[in-house]
Write a protein that holds these residues in place. Structure first.
Motif: not given
Length: 148
Positions: A32, A34, A113
């Motif tokens: 993930d 950001l 995310r």
């Protein structure tokens, strides 16, 4: 058993305080990543979301940018050029091209995310021009030719 490949990452000033891309679970294929900015995507709007990161991907590898399934399913927010490719010789900021296919504005908050990154090997093609190609059962059958 998984392979681990080191990737150098540089945190840019607007990426300070954010976590590096991480795997949510031990079996996850994608990390993930950001957002480093706050942005609102109106319906139909595209935006290259800043991550505050630049990286040096090892030669012979790429990073594919893929959507997060929850954002796509719940809000219609996705990555339009799926998968996006980050080449090993690119050194600029990683930005995630996102689009809102939903019916309402979607707010992306700093630290949220926004996409998944998948590191993978690259095989480059060596083209060999020929006069004829070998025959197959499918032949030149294109879109939909193998059934539904």
């Amino acid at each position: 058993m998984t392979n681990t490949v080191g990737v150098q990452v540089k945190r840019l000033p607007h990426g300070e305080g954010l976590d590096l891309p991480t795997y949510a679970t031990a079996g996850a294929a994608g990390m993930d990543v950001l957002s480093a900015e706050d942005v609102s995507l109106e319906p139909g709007m595209r935006h290259a979301v800043a991550t505050g990161l630049a990286m040096a991907i090892p030669a012979g590898y790429e990073i594919q940018v893929r959507p997060r399934s929850g954002l796509a399913y719940k809000f219609g927010v996705t990555v339009p050029n799926t998968p996006g490719t980050i080449d090993s010789d690119y050194r600029g900021e990683l930005k995630i091209l996102m689009i809102n296919h939903g019916t309402e504005a979607f707010a992306i908050k700093r630290g949220e995310r926004v996409a998944q990154l998948v590191l993978g090997p690259v095989t480059q093609a060596a083209w060999h021009e020929v006069g004829e190609l070998d025959e197959t059962d499918r032949g030149a059958g294109g879109f939909g030719s193998t059934g539904r």
